[in-house]
Design a protein around this motif. Structure first.
Motif, PDB file in Angstrom:
ATOM      1  N   TRP A  84       0.837  -1.211   0.000  1.00  0.00           N
ATOM      2  CA  TRP A  84       0.000   0.000   0.000  1.00  0.00           C
ATOM      3  C   TRP A  84       0.869   1.258   0.000  1.00  0.00           C
ATOM      4  O   TRP A  84       0.579   2.245  -0.658  1.00  0.00           O
ATOM      5  N   ARG A  85       1.969   1.206   0.735  1.00  0.00           N
ATOM      6  CA  ARG A  85       2.791   2.406   0.889  1.00  0.00           C
ATOM      7  C   ARG A  85       3.562   2.712  -0.410  1.00  0.00           C
ATOM      8  O   ARG A  85       3.828   1.834  -1.206  1.00  0.00           O
ATOM      9  N   TYR A  86       3.891   3.955  -0.598  1.00  0.00           N
ATOM     10  CA  TYR A  86       4.775   4.367  -1.692  1.00  0.00           C
ATOM     11  C   TYR A  86       5.347   5.726  -1.309  1.00  0.00           C
ATOM     12  O   TYR A  86       4.808   6.409  -0.421  1.00  0.00           O
ATOM     13  N   ALA A  87       6.427   6.096  -1.966  1.00  0.00           N
ATOM     14  CA  ALA A  87       7.035   7.395  -1.664  1.00  0.00           C
ATOM     15  C   ALA A  87       6.116   8.482  -2.232  1.00  0.00           C
ATOM     16  O   ALA A  87       6.119   8.745  -3.438  1.00  0.00           O
ATOM     17  N   THR A  88       5.343   9.080  -1.363  1.00  0.00           N
ATOM     18  CA  THR A  88       4.277   9.997  -1.768  1.00  0.00           C
ATOM     19  C   THR A  88       4.848  11.304  -2.334  1.00  0.00           C
ATOM     20  O   THR A  88       5.702  11.936  -1.721  1.00  0.00           O
ATOM     21  N   LYS A  89       4.376  11.659  -3.514  1.00  0.00           N
ATOM     22  CA  LYS A  89       4.881  12.898  -4.145  1.00  0.00           C
ATOM     23  C   LYS A  89       3.928  14.059  -3.920  1.00  0.00           C
ATOM     24  O   LYS A  89       4.317  15.216  -3.986  1.00  0.00           O
ATOM     25  N   LYS A  90       2.638  13.734  -3.705  1.00  0.00           N
ATOM     26  CA  LYS A  90       1.646  14.804  -3.514  1.00  0.00           C
ATOM     27  C   LYS A  90       0.788  14.461  -2.304  1.00  0.00           C
ATOM     28  O   LYS A  90       0.079  13.445  -2.295  1.00  0.00           O
ATOM     29  N   ASN A 144      12.852  22.433  -3.590  1.00  0.00           N
ATOM     30  CA  ASN A 144      11.441  22.843  -3.705  1.00  0.00           C
ATOM     31  C   ASN A 144      10.456  21.674  -3.772  1.00  0.00           C
ATOM     32  O   ASN A 144       9.402  21.780  -4.407  1.00  0.00           O
ATOM     33  N   GLN A 145      10.802  20.608  -3.108  1.00  0.00           N
ATOM     34  CA  GLN A 145       9.886  19.463  -3.090  1.00  0.00           C
ATOM     35  C   GLN A 145       8.654  19.834  -2.243  1.00  0.00           C
ATOM     36  O   GLN A 145       8.756  20.135  -1.059  1.00  0.00           O
ATOM     37  N   GLN A 146       7.516  19.786  -2.912  1.00  0.00           N
ATOM     38  CA  GLN A 146       6.277  20.308  -2.330  1.00  0.00           C
ATOM     39  C   GLN A 146       5.806  19.518  -1.096  1.00  0.00           C
ATOM     40  O   GLN A 146       5.107  20.044  -0.230  1.00  0.00           O
ATOM     41  N   THR A 151       7.349  10.107   2.864  1.00  0.00           N
ATOM     42  CA  THR A 151       8.317  10.194   1.767  1.00  0.00           C
ATOM     43  C   THR A 151       9.720  10.302   2.345  1.00  0.00           C
ATOM     44  O   THR A 151      10.075  11.343   2.925  1.00  0.00           O
ATOM     45  N   PRO A 152      10.516   9.249   2.205  1.00  0.00           N
ATOM     46  CA  PRO A 152      11.910   9.383   2.642  1.00  0.00           C
ATOM     47  C   PRO A 152      12.624  10.322   1.690  1.00  0.00           C
ATOM     48  O   PRO A 152      12.393  10.267   0.486  1.00  0.00           O
ATOM     49  N   MET A 153      13.471  11.200   2.222  1.00  0.00           N
ATOM     50  CA  MET A 153      14.114  12.202   1.353  1.00  0.00           C
ATOM     51  C   MET A 153      15.567  12.437   1.716  1.00  0.00           C
ATOM     52  O   MET A 153      15.876  12.842   2.840  1.00  0.00           O
ATOM     53  N   GLU A 154      16.414  12.205   0.738  1.00  0.00           N
ATOM     54  CA  GLU A 154      17.820  12.616   0.877  1.00  0.00           C
ATOM     55  C   GLU A 154      18.079  13.877   0.063  1.00  0.00           C
ATOM     56  O   GLU A 154      19.162  14.451   0.147  1.00  0.00           O
ATOM     57  N   GLY A 155      17.086  14.246  -0.735  1.00  0.00           N
ATOM     58  CA  GLY A 155      17.249  15.376  -1.659  1.00  0.00           C
ATOM     59  C   GLY A 155      17.098  16.721  -0.988  1.00  0.00           C
ATOM     60  O   GLY A 155      16.054  17.379  -1.107  1.00  0.00           O
ATOM     61  N   PHE A 156      18.124  17.129  -0.269  1.00  0.00           N
ATOM     62  CA  PHE A 156      18.137  18.480   0.305  1.00  0.00           C
ATOM     63  C   PHE A 156      19.579  18.872   0.582  1.00  0.00           C
ATOM     64  O   PHE A 156      20.466  18.019   0.663  1.00  0.00           O
ATOM     65  N   ALA A 164       3.008   1.014 -10.621  1.00  0.00           N
ATOM     66  CA  ALA A 164       3.379  -0.307 -10.091  1.00  0.00           C
ATOM     67  C   ALA A 164       4.724  -0.213  -9.368  1.00  0.00           C
ATOM     68  O   ALA A 164       5.558   0.634  -9.707  1.00  0.00           O
ATOM     69  N   LYS A 165       4.899  -1.046  -8.388  1.00  0.00           N
ATOM     70  CA  LYS A 165       6.174  -1.081  -7.664  1.00  0.00           C
ATOM     71  C   LYS A 165       7.276  -1.623  -8.568  1.00  0.00           C
ATOM     72  O   LYS A 165       7.048  -2.561  -9.331  1.00  0.00           O
ATOM     73  N   VAL A 166       8.458  -1.033  -8.479  1.00  0.00           N
ATOM     74  CA  VAL A 166       9.603  -1.524  -9.240  1.00  0.00           C
ATOM     75  C   VAL A 166      10.577  -2.155  -8.244  1.00  0.00           C
ATOM     76  O   VAL A 166      11.162  -1.452  -7.409  1.00  0.00           O
ATOM     77  N   ARG A 167      10.700  -3.449  -8.290  1.00  0.00           N
ATOM     78  CA  ARG A 167      11.591  -4.148  -7.363  1.00  0.00           C
ATOM     79  C   ARG A 167      12.264  -5.311  -8.100  1.00  0.00           C
ATOM     80  O   ARG A 167      11.651  -5.925  -8.980  1.00  0.00           O
ATOM     81  N   LYS A 168      13.495  -5.614  -7.741  1.00  0.00           N
ATOM     82  CA  LYS A 168      14.164  -6.800  -8.269  1.00  0.00           C
ATOM     83  C   LYS A 168      13.332  -8.025  -7.912  1.00  0.00           C
ATOM     84  O   LYS A 168      12.668  -8.024  -6.861  1.00  0.00           O
TER      85      LYS A 168
HETATM   86  C1  LIG Z   1      17.032   7.085   1.563  1.00  0.00           C
HETATM   87  C2  LIG Z   1      16.012   7.494   0.545  1.00  0.00           C
HETATM   88  C3  LIG Z   1      16.045   8.768  -0.010  1.00  0.00           C
HETATM   89  C4  LIG Z   1      15.048   9.185  -0.911  1.00  0.00           C
HETATM   90  N1  LIG Z   1      15.030  10.487  -1.360  1.00  0.00           N
HETATM   91  C5  LIG Z   1      13.925  10.930  -2.055  1.00  0.00           C
HETATM   92  C6  LIG Z   1      13.738  12.316  -2.332  1.00  0.00           C
HETATM   93  O1  LIG Z   1      14.572  13.172  -1.984  1.00  0.00           O
HETATM   94  N2  LIG Z   1      12.625  12.688  -2.993  1.00  0.00           N
HETATM   95  C7  LIG Z   1      11.659  11.790  -3.373  1.00  0.00           C
HETATM   96  O2  LIG Z   1      10.643  12.192  -3.939  1.00  0.00           O
HETATM   97  N3  LIG Z   1      11.813  10.469  -3.131  1.00  0.00           N
HETATM   98  C8  LIG Z   1      12.904  10.018  -2.461  1.00  0.00           C
HETATM   99  N4  LIG Z   1      13.036   8.672  -2.154  1.00  0.00           N
HETATM  100  C9  LIG Z   1      11.982   7.735  -2.589  1.00  0.00           C
HETATM  101  C10 LIG Z   1      12.482   6.620  -3.515  1.00  0.00           C
HETATM  102  O3  LIG Z   1      12.692   7.124  -4.804  1.00  0.00           O
HETATM  103  C11 LIG Z   1      11.460   5.486  -3.494  1.00  0.00           C
HETATM  104  O4  LIG Z   1      11.339   5.018  -2.173  1.00  0.00           O
HETATM  105  C12 LIG Z   1      11.852   4.334  -4.397  1.00  0.00           C
HETATM  106  O5  LIG Z   1      11.852   4.720  -5.737  1.00  0.00           O
HETATM  107  C13 LIG Z   1      10.916   3.133  -4.230  1.00  0.00           C
HETATM  108  O6  LIG Z   1       9.592   3.482  -4.491  1.00  0.00           O
HETATM  109  P1  LIG Z   1       8.429   3.348  -3.408  1.00  0.00           P
HETATM  110  O7  LIG Z   1       8.984   3.885  -2.115  1.00  0.00           O
HETATM  111  O8  LIG Z   1       7.322   4.225  -3.931  1.00  0.00           O
HETATM  112  O9  LIG Z   1       8.042   1.919  -3.294  1.00  0.00           O
HETATM  113  C14 LIG Z   1      14.048   8.260  -1.299  1.00  0.00           C
HETATM  114  C15 LIG Z   1      14.043   6.964  -0.749  1.00  0.00           C
HETATM  115  C16 LIG Z   1      14.984   6.596   0.169  1.00  0.00           C
HETATM  116  C17 LIG Z   1      14.902   5.205   0.798  1.00  0.00           C
END
Ligand SMILES: Cc1cc2nc3c(=O)[nH]c(=O)nc-3n(C[C@H](O)[C@H](O)[C@H](O)COP(=O)(O)O)c2cc1C
Length: 211
Positions: free
Chosen positions: A11-17, A68-70, A156-161, A198-202
């Motif tokens: 269910w979870r995903y890295a939420t963009k909005k 500027n990630q919303q 949303t996990p984020m390293e982008g800063f 869809a999820k992208v995973r090995k």
């Molecule tokens: C450590 C880490 C840093 C990430 N940094 C960003 C980020 O800065 N911005 C963003 O939109 N997503 C970020 N992501 C999200 C990943 O792109 C995402 O988790 C991955 O593509 C797998 O997709 P899912 O989480 O939707 O299943 C990050 C994920 C991780 C684990």
């Protein structure tokens, strides 16, 4: 009813909005923070600090440091996972006191562990030490992501800063801290285009090897 483990993880995903109108109820947030508090760490030292940013103005400013990630402003809350970059004897003393109280054991009985831990930190070197403490924030992140998924909270996990700019802005260095990760948490917007991807995973064979 609670989801199964795999239902929650799918269910979870890295939420963009995020939906900016939806706020995590206080009780849920308390549970989530408690799950973070229970995260394990190397030696149990917990060389981390988690900032919970609610102030909208602060979040607007942090957004500019995060490409500027919303999500930084639209999510219900913004968490900043920080690490102590150079913990030393004082932190070890504090930890041992905590352990002594929690387990009702005299401090003297923990002396061996204390000396071992202090020596380990002394010989690590500052660079390795920071690498080691910053890794602890990723364990926090893992537990946070799983807890959120289980509780139906988006994250949303984020390293982008820009870490240096954020450290300066929040005056973290003076407190022995540096920012490691951002994690906005809240509720997905129904129009998030990433929601239906869809999820992208090995596959299993590529990822695991039995030896
Ligand atoms: C450590 C880490 C840093 C990430 N940094 C960003 C980020 O800065 N911005 C963003 O939109 N997503 C970020 N992501 C999200 C990943 O792109 C995402 O988790 C991955 O593509 C797998 O997709 P899912 O989480 O939707 O299943 C990050 C994920 C991780 C684990």
């Amino acid at each position: 009813m609670n989801p199964t483990l795999l239902e929650a993880l799918n269910w979870r995903y890295a939420t963009k909005k995020f939906d900016p109108t939806k706020i995590i109820p206080a009780e849920e947030l308390t549970t989530l923070l408690e799950s973070i508090r229970l995260t394990p760490s190397s030696y149990g030292l917990q060389p981390v600090k988690i900032l919970v940013v609610e102030n909208p103005k602060t979040r607007e400013e942090i957004k500019t440091m995060a490409w500027n990630q919303q999500q930084v402003v639209d999510a219900s809350h913004l968490l900043i996972l920080c690490h102590y970059f150079n913990p030393g004897h004082e932190e070890v003393e504090q930890y041992l006191e905590l352990m002594s109280n929690a387990r009702n054991k005299p401090l003297a009985s923990l002396e061996g562990f204390k000396q071992h831990l202090m020596k380990s930190l002394d010989t690590m070197g500052e660079r390795n030490k920071e690498q080691w403490t910053s890794k602890q924030t990723y364990i926090v992140l893992g537990q946070l992501m799983l807890s959120c998924a289980f509780m139906g909270i988006d994250a949303t996990p984020m390293e982008g800063f820009d870490k240096e700019v954020l450290n300066q802005y929040l005056q973290l260095e003076q407190r022995g801290l540096r920012a490691s990760l951002l994690c906005p948490i809240g509720y997905r917007h129904e129009e998030d285009p990433y929601l239906s991807l869809a999820k992208v995973r090995k596959n299993h064979e590529a990822l695991f090897e039995v030896i």
